[in-house]
Scaffold this motif. Structure first.
Motif, PDB file in Angstrom:
ATOM      1  N   LEU A  96      68.106  28.484  47.190  1.00 12.49           N
ATOM      2  CA  LEU A  96      68.061  29.711  47.981  1.00 12.49           C
ATOM      3  C   LEU A  96      69.215  30.643  47.619  1.00 12.49           C
ATOM      4  O   LEU A  96      69.052  31.875  47.620  1.00 12.49           O
ATOM      5  CB  LEU A  96      68.098  29.378  49.470  1.00 12.49           C
ATOM      6  CG  LEU A  96      66.887  28.611  50.012  1.00 12.49           C
ATOM      7  CD1 LEU A  96      67.066  28.300  51.493  1.00 12.49           C
ATOM      8  CD2 LEU A  96      65.601  29.401  49.786  1.00 12.49           C
ATOM      9  N   PHE A 132      68.570  34.465  46.601  1.00 19.67           N
ATOM     10  CA  PHE A 132      69.000  35.561  47.473  1.00 19.67           C
ATOM     11  C   PHE A 132      70.317  36.214  47.055  1.00 19.67           C
ATOM     12  O   PHE A 132      70.611  37.331  47.484  1.00 19.67           O
ATOM     13  CB  PHE A 132      69.137  35.054  48.922  1.00 19.67           C
ATOM     14  CG  PHE A 132      67.823  34.951  49.636  1.00 19.67           C
ATOM     15  CD1 PHE A 132      67.324  36.014  50.354  1.00 19.67           C
ATOM     16  CD2 PHE A 132      67.079  33.793  49.562  1.00 19.67           C
ATOM     17  CE1 PHE A 132      66.106  35.927  51.010  1.00 19.67           C
ATOM     18  CE2 PHE A 132      65.863  33.688  50.210  1.00 19.67           C
ATOM     19  CZ  PHE A 132      65.375  34.762  50.934  1.00 19.67           C
ATOM     20  N   ILE A 188      61.347  35.957  51.129  1.00 20.99           N
ATOM     21  CA  ILE A 188      61.431  35.757  52.585  1.00 20.99           C
ATOM     22  C   ILE A 188      60.353  34.797  53.051  1.00 20.99           C
ATOM     23  O   ILE A 188      60.578  33.942  53.926  1.00 20.99           O
ATOM     24  CB  ILE A 188      61.322  37.116  53.300  1.00 20.99           C
ATOM     25  CG1 ILE A 188      62.505  38.000  52.928  1.00 20.99           C
ATOM     26  CG2 ILE A 188      61.243  36.922  54.816  1.00 20.99           C
ATOM     27  CD1 ILE A 188      62.433  39.402  53.485  1.00 20.99           C
ATOM     28  N   VAL A 200      61.418  31.142  52.519  1.00 21.14           N
ATOM     29  CA  VAL A 200      62.363  30.637  53.526  1.00 21.14           C
ATOM     30  C   VAL A 200      61.612  30.255  54.802  1.00 21.14           C
ATOM     31  O   VAL A 200      61.848  29.178  55.383  1.00 21.14           O
ATOM     32  CB  VAL A 200      63.436  31.701  53.839  1.00 21.14           C
ATOM     33  CG1 VAL A 200      64.328  31.238  54.994  1.00 21.14           C
ATOM     34  CG2 VAL A 200      64.284  31.970  52.611  1.00 21.14           C
TER      35      VAL A 200
END
Length: 359
Positions: A53, A57, A149, A152
């Motif tokens: 992640l 990100f 998104i 996640v």
């Protein structure tokens, strides 16, 4: 007094289960779930997910909004597959150290089978994502953020669903029959729905979202909210996020029980599922360029779901080896993909060239 036949085996099994519980996170959470993975391997898995992640990100965010080429998508897909195989190798080593190579081979094969099943079912998920992006005319440069998104949200949701599912199976064995029947029915419904174009305009979820919030007619870059006539309203990109999340919920209800047909170990179910999800964004951009060439894949996925559902319902009658299950899944996918390529509609040369996002 003579020893009771099977007493030693029963005692060994009890000690084995106690040892597993004492060394797994479920022991500390007070949950009744058996897993073969030691605590340090759970922590390693969490660290791997957080690192992935962070790359998505933080590191890749510096690229900004850009159209992902086929070459970039292929490279990242290979990276995620390699990372999944490397983790499976670490898992095999951890089990072999404590329980021997025979059990390690079985558990590693369960991970591989679960990973392949999740990857396969994610393909149908990707086709729905493509339809949503096309309907809302979301430029490829903005699709990456939506998928990040969505991933996640999928990780959080699927973790909760898998832990709850593992607890239910540990408490109520008959839940496996319910999961099996559900997968069989879903496979049959998927077969009949294959090849049909969903009606997005009359989609109940989309109509509900439009009633709940005012939405602008135009996108405003990667923003989820914009200001029109002095009023803060949502952009179509927020609707896309909501629909992508809802789509993943629907597909998770299918895919998670499918992996429980292979193994009931929550660690294997969770890790194989999440590692497959981590590569979803790269796989989307890779398959979006060739979506029309695999037009029969939905039929193959329907057969896989029906096979897994039947296997789950017969779990106490017929024991199908994990290797045999893996072979069936691979064979169905191979046959469907080859047949799709052989019967794919031919496009004009100019259209084929323009459909390649890497050009």
């Amino acid at each position: 007094m003579p020893a009771v036949p099977g007493a030693h085996e029963a005692a060994a099994t009890a000690r084995f289960r106690q040892d597993l519980s004492a060394r797994s996170p479920s022991f500390y959470l007070g949950l009744s779930m058996d897993t073969i993975a030691p605590l340090w391997l759970w922590l390693t898995f969490v660290a791997c997910v957080l690192a992935a992640l962070f790359v998505d990100f933080v590191v890749l965010r510096k690229q900004g909004a850009h159209e992902v080429s086929v070459k970039e998508a292929l490279n990242w897909s290979l990276v995620w597959v390699a990372a999944s195989f490397a983790f499976n190798g670490l898992f095999w080593w951890a089990v072999a150290q404590d329980h021997g190579s025979d059990l390690a081979n079985t558990r590693a094969l369960e991970f591989l089978t679960g990973y392949l099943i999740e990857k396969s079912l994610a393909v149908d998920n990707i086709f729905v994502f493509l339809m949503i992006f096309t309907y809302f005319a979301v430029p490829p440069a903005y699709q990456k953020r939506v998928l990040m998104i969505g991933i996640v949200g999928a990780i959080v949701l699927r973790t909760l669903m898998i832990l709850v599912g593992s607890w239910l199976i540990a408490q109520f064995h008959w839940i496996l029959y319910v999961f099996g029947a559900f997968l069989l029915i879903t496979g049959i419904k998927m077969w009949w729905a294959a090849g049909q174009e969903p009606d997005m305009e009359n989609n109940p979820a989309l109509r509900l979202l439009r009633r709940l919030m005012p939405v602008s007619r135009q996108l405003d870059g990667e923003k989820f909210f914009t200001v029109e006539n002095g009023r803060r309203i949502a952009t179509p990109l927020l609707l896309v996020i909501a629909l992508v999340g809802l789509t993943d919920v629907i597909f998770a209800v299918d895919s998670i029980p499918a992996i429980f047909a292979i193994t009931t170990d929550p660690f294997i179910v969770l890790t194989s599922n999440i590692f497959a999800i981590l590569g979803l964004r790269a796989m989307y951009f890779l398959l979006a360029a060739v979506a029309t060439k695999f037009h029969l894949l939905s039929y193959g996925l329907a057969v896989i779901l029906a096979f897994i559902g039947t296997k789950m319902m017969l779990i106490d009658v017929v024991k199908i080896p994990v290797l045999a299950s893996l072979g069936v899944v691979v064979a169905i996918l191979a046959i469907t993909m080859v047949w799709s390529l052989r019967t794919a509609p031919r496009l004009p040369m100019r259209q084929e060239a323009s459909s390649d996002p890497g050009r």
